[in-house]
Write a protein that holds these residues in place. Structure first.
Motif, PDB file in Angstrom:
ATOM      1  N   ALA A  21      79.527  13.694  11.442  1.00 21.51           N
ATOM      2  CA  ALA A  21      78.535  14.166  12.532  1.00 21.51           C
ATOM      3  C   ALA A  21      77.259  14.996  11.602  1.00 21.51           C
ATOM      4  O   ALA A  21      76.131  14.818  11.730  1.00 21.51           O
ATOM      5  N   LYS A  22      77.528  15.555  10.372  1.00 17.81           N
ATOM      6  CA  LYS A  22      76.411  16.209   9.555  1.00 17.81           C
ATOM      7  C   LYS A  22      75.639  15.134   8.933  1.00 17.81           C
ATOM      8  O   LYS A  22      74.452  15.303   8.980  1.00 17.81           O
ATOM      9  N   ARG A  23      76.246  14.220   8.562  1.00 23.08           N
ATOM     10  CA  ARG A  23      75.615  13.034   7.765  1.00 23.08           C
ATOM     11  C   ARG A  23      74.512  12.253   8.745  1.00 23.08           C
ATOM     12  O   ARG A  23      73.381  11.931   8.570  1.00 23.08           O
ATOM     13  N   LEU A  24      74.965  12.379  10.111  1.00 22.82           N
ATOM     14  CA  LEU A  24      74.393  11.355  11.310  1.00 22.82           C
ATOM     15  C   LEU A  24      73.358  12.407  11.808  1.00 22.82           C
ATOM     16  O   LEU A  24      72.069  12.163  12.002  1.00 22.82           O
ATOM     17  N   LEU A  25      73.477  13.651  12.125  1.00 21.47           N
ATOM     18  CA  LEU A  25      72.825  14.887  12.745  1.00 21.47           C
ATOM     19  C   LEU A  25      71.761  15.603  11.739  1.00 21.47           C
ATOM     20  O   LEU A  25      71.010  16.188  12.172  1.00 21.47           O
ATOM     21  N   VAL A  26      72.393  15.703  10.434  1.00 20.55           N
ATOM     22  CA  VAL A  26      71.678  16.411   9.532  1.00 20.55           C
ATOM     23  C   VAL A  26      71.867  17.920   9.603  1.00 20.55           C
ATOM     24  O   VAL A  26      72.304  18.656   8.631  1.00 20.55           O
ATOM     25  N   SER A  27      71.551  18.462  10.709  1.00 19.47           N
ATOM     26  CA  SER A  27      71.711  20.016  10.858  1.00 19.47           C
ATOM     27  C   SER A  27      73.290  20.418  11.134  1.00 19.47           C
ATOM     28  O   SER A  27      74.015  19.846  11.794  1.00 19.47           O
ATOM     29  N   ARG A  28      73.350  21.539  10.322  1.00 22.94           N
ATOM     30  CA  ARG A  28      74.892  22.111  10.407  1.00 22.94           C
ATOM     31  C   ARG A  28      75.307  22.363  11.459  1.00 22.94           C
ATOM     32  O   ARG A  28      76.519  22.113  12.198  1.00 22.94           O
ATOM     33  N   GLU A  29      74.194  23.193  12.419  1.00 22.90           N
ATOM     34  CA  GLU A  29      74.646  23.614  13.715  1.00 22.90           C
ATOM     35  C   GLU A  29      74.906  22.478  14.719  1.00 22.90           C
ATOM     36  O   GLU A  29      75.825  22.486  15.517  1.00 22.90           O
ATOM     37  N   GLU A  30      74.071  21.513  14.596  1.00 20.46           N
ATOM     38  CA  GLU A  30      74.424  20.312  15.383  1.00 20.46           C
ATOM     39  C   GLU A  30      75.717  19.493  15.059  1.00 20.46           C
ATOM     40  O   GLU A  30      76.524  19.191  16.094  1.00 20.46           O
ATOM     41  N   ALA A  31      75.943  19.709  13.800  1.00 25.05           N
ATOM     42  CA  ALA A  31      77.236  18.884  13.516  1.00 25.05           C
ATOM     43  C   ALA A  31      78.424  19.511  13.964  1.00 25.05           C
ATOM     44  O   ALA A  31      79.563  19.297  14.235  1.00 25.05           O
TER      45      ALA A  31
END
Length: 169
Positions: A21-31
């Motif tokens: 999720a972090k690789r795709l969304l980049v943001s830590r919070e979003e992931a």
């Protein structure tokens, strides 16, 4: 499936879900939000979870699809790069700065890759998935996965060479 059984099945690969999720969304919070959402969806399917041959692969596919949908949504317009640094007290400040710079460059280069190549590179080289697992997750033929991985690695290698040879000669 009871809660303890569910946790025993899901907790071992929860970090993999987050990293994808972090690789795709980049943001830590979003992931983090995406990971929580996937865990909730998995819990809602806990009665039928036994029918899945590989719950981890199912969860990774759910994560991939959720993140791609999230990126396509209008809310995705404001996603920002949030870089988490890894520190080790035993390294010198110079080495730590160089490592952070390299990680930062790698992330920037990976972010520029086409979505499919970015995901395959993440699954194979970061998460250490086997090719057949990636084929299942990405719904692709083995040859296509190998070609996409090769192209992604070549692009990363070329960009790193450009970065490191800049200003020399």
């Amino acid at each position: 499936m009871k809660q303890t059984e569910f946790l025993n099945v899901v907790l071992p690969f929860q970090d993999k879900l987050y990293r994808l999720a972090k690789r795709l969304l980049v943001s830590r919070e979003e992931a983090e939000d995406a990971t929580q959402e996937i865990l909730l969806k998995l819990w809602s399917k806990n009665e039928s979870m036994e029918k899945y041959k590989n719950v981890e692969a199912f969860a990774m596919t759910m994560t991939k699809n959720f993140c791609l949908d999230r990126l396509k949504s209008k809310q995705a317009g404001n996603l920002k790069l949030v870089h988490s640094n890894y520190s080790d007290e035993n390294t010198s400040l110079q080495k730590q700065l160089e490592a952070e710079d390299s990680v930062s460059w790698m992330e920037r280069i990976m972010e520029e890759l086409p979505e499919q190549q970015k995901m395959i590179l993440q699954l194979r080289d970061v998460e250490q998935y086997e090719f057949d697992e990636i084929c299942d997750l990405m719904d692709m033929k083995p040859t296509a996965v190998r070609v996409a991985l090769s192209r992604a690695r070549k692009t990363v290698r070329e960009e790193l060479i450009k970065k490191h040879s800049y200003g020399i000669g």
